[in-house]
Write an enzyme that holds these catalytic residues in place. Structure first.
Site, PDB file in Angstrom:
ATOM      1  N   ASP A 271     -12.051   6.082   0.549  1.00 57.49           N
ATOM      2  CA  ASP A 271     -11.463   6.805   1.681  1.00 57.49           C
ATOM      3  C   ASP A 271     -11.794   6.004   2.925  1.00 57.49           C
ATOM      4  O   ASP A 271     -12.806   5.306   2.966  1.00 57.49           O
ATOM      5  CB  ASP A 271     -12.061   8.209   1.837  1.00 57.49           C
ATOM      6  CG  ASP A 271     -13.393   8.176   2.562  1.00 57.49           C
ATOM      7  OD1 ASP A 271     -14.399   7.821   1.925  1.00 57.49           O
ATOM      8  OD2 ASP A 271     -13.433   8.468   3.779  1.00 57.49           O
ATOM      9  N   CYS A 309       9.724  -1.867   1.984  1.00 58.06           N
ATOM     10  CA  CYS A 309       8.814  -0.711   1.942  1.00 58.06           C
ATOM     11  C   CYS A 309       9.634   0.569   1.811  1.00 58.06           C
ATOM     12  O   CYS A 309      10.626   0.738   2.520  1.00 58.06           O
ATOM     13  CB  CYS A 309       7.946  -0.669   3.196  1.00 58.06           C
ATOM     14  SG  CYS A 309       6.891   0.803   3.274  1.00 58.06           S
ATOM     15  N   CYS A 314       9.907   3.262   7.164  1.00 58.73           N
ATOM     16  CA  CYS A 314      10.683   2.035   6.937  1.00 58.73           C
ATOM     17  C   CYS A 314      12.083   2.324   6.410  1.00 58.73           C
ATOM     18  O   CYS A 314      13.003   1.545   6.642  1.00 58.73           O
ATOM     19  CB  CYS A 314       9.943   1.113   5.974  1.00 58.73           C
ATOM     20  SG  CYS A 314       8.458   0.410   6.723  1.00 58.73           S
ATOM     21  N   HIS A 340       3.633   5.074   7.623  1.00 56.92           N
ATOM     22  CA  HIS A 340       3.754   3.767   6.974  1.00 56.92           C
ATOM     23  C   HIS A 340       2.397   3.278   6.463  1.00 56.92           C
ATOM     24  O   HIS A 340       2.288   2.804   5.329  1.00 56.92           O
ATOM     25  CB  HIS A 340       4.346   2.713   7.929  1.00 56.92           C
ATOM     26  CG  HIS A 340       4.220   1.328   7.374  1.00 56.92           C
ATOM     27  ND1 HIS A 340       5.107   0.806   6.450  1.00 56.92           N
ATOM     28  CD2 HIS A 340       3.254   0.387   7.546  1.00 56.92           C
ATOM     29  CE1 HIS A 340       4.703  -0.400   6.088  1.00 56.92           C
ATOM     30  NE2 HIS A 340       3.586  -0.684   6.739  1.00 56.92           N
TER      31      HIS A 340
HETATM   32 ZN    ZN Z   1       6.841   1.487   5.515  1.00 56.69          ZN
END
Ligand code: ZN
Ligand code: GUN
Length: 377
Positions: A271, A309, A314, A340
């Site tokens: 994490d 992506c 994206c 993202h």
């Molecule tokens: Zn992305």
């Protein structure tokens, strides 16, 4: 219950069964300290971002809104509308990094709230009670994250106390899981290995806690100021003394490169606040290193942050638009950046799992690390 599916060198590909579903490992847990991912990302969004586990903090939720409030509302899963696994950190680390005026005693830690300064006591039993009220899938043991650097004497005393605290955590968790009004009677407990950069203290501690048959084991007290090389050395030296048939969690780590190296040394869970924090600062993770969207060169760039992506940012928006949002301080800019970045981390973990399953982890790691160097000058 952890099942080892494949081993490629020291890298482990596993499955961890919980009452809230099976976690495919290695896994990156998405940090939602106060039951919210920073950057206005909802739990509905997380479903689109390949998130497997959400992580929240005992200390924050105890201070606000209060674990009793969360319990009355049916536990954290219901409260935040997330039905997959949740891991709660014990408060140990947050008390040491956030709260003011601490006093560490055998019974626990006295400190003052970072919200309004009021005095709070938290010991192993209190931490387990709070985590039981939150009803997370996995509770972390209450530990001390010792400062770096620390003297050998300080470290040994601290680790010994952390061991005594762990025994108290285990007893209290067993008691709580048997109570009628406990929400998650199958709550699991991970113990935390400490010892700073003293490998003999780490190894002795790892051997001791391995005998307790806990649900998993964490490496704590790393990424607190030591070099990456020292951290890798400690991971490499300690992991062999933790049970191979249990998951290993490297707490609070790290960069994509740190994760790639730690997986190669047998770590299963991670994490870190980096993807969300960097996103909020306009930095996007890509396979060619980090990209600063605030840079003037993206003003007229109509490509997505990263071509190929599949994240919601994206798929639908350009670098130029996101740059504009960030410049205009529009919330949507932060949200798309964090989306993202978390997707990038979660997707990398999927690639890692695939590479280990196909016994090509070393090649995968090298190719990925070489790519990151392109923009890392
Ligand atoms: Zn992305
Ligand atoms: N998060 C990052 N490091 C640590 C640690 O040593 N202990 C706990 N409880 N949480 C952490």
């Amino acid at each position: 219950m952890y099942k080892l599916i494949n081993r490629d060198g020291n890298a482990k590909r596993g499955e961890f069964k919980t009452v809230h579903g099976t976690i495919q490992t290695p896994v990156f847990m998405n940090v939602g300290t106060a039951a919210a991912i920073k950057g206005a990302v909802s739990t509905m969004d997380l479903q689109e971002m390949k998130t497997q586990v959400e992580l929240s903090n005992t200390y924050h939720l105890h201070v606000r809104p209060g674990d009793q409030v969360v319990k009355k509302l049916g536990g954290l899963h219901k409260f935040m509308n997330w039905d997959k696994p949740i891991l709660t950190d014990s408060g140990g680390f947050q008390v040491f990094s956030l709260a003011g005026l601490r006093k560490i005693k055998e019974e626990g830690v006295y400190f003052s709230s970072h919200i309004d300064g009021h005095k709070i006591f938290m010991g192993p039993e209190e931490s387990m009670q709070i985590q039981s009220n939150l009803a997370s899938t996995i509770a972390m043991a209450f530990d001390e994250c010792p400062p770096h650097p620390a003297t050998r004497e300080y470290m040994q005393n601290s680790v010994d106390r952390t061991t005594r605290w762990l025994l108290r955590c285990k007893a209290e968790m067993d008691r709580l899981n048997s109570l009628e009004d406990t929400i998650n009677k199958h709550q699991m407990l991970f113990g935390i290995n400490q010892g700073g950069t003293f490998e003999d203290i780490r190894i002795e501690h790892a051997k001791l806690i391995s005998e307790l048959d806990l649900d998993g084991y964490a490496l704590g007290g790393l990424a607190v100021g030591e070099s990456h090389e020292e951290m890798y050395r400690i991971i490499e030296e300690t992991v062999p003394y933790l049970p191979i048939e249990k998951p290993v969690y490297l707490m609070g780590v790290g960069t994509p490169a740190n994760i790639l190296e730690a997986v190669d040394r047998g770590v299963d869970f991670f994490d870190c606040v980096y993807p969300a924090r960097n996103g909020r600062h306009g930095h996007a993770y890509t396979n060619q290193g980090k990209m600063n969207l605030m840079n003037a060169k993206y003003e007229l760039d109509d490509k997505p942050i990263e071509e190929g992506c599949n994240c919601p940012a994206c798929k639908h928006y350009s670098r130029a638009y996101i740059r504009h949002l960030l410049k205009a301080k529009e919330m949507l800019g932060l949200r798309l950046m964090v989306t993202h970045n978390l997707y990038f981390y979660n997707n990398m973990m999927e690639e890692i799992r695939d590479a280990i399953e196909n016994n090509r982890y070393k090649e995968y790691k090298k190719a990925k690390l070489d790519g990151f160097l392109i923009n890392d000058k």
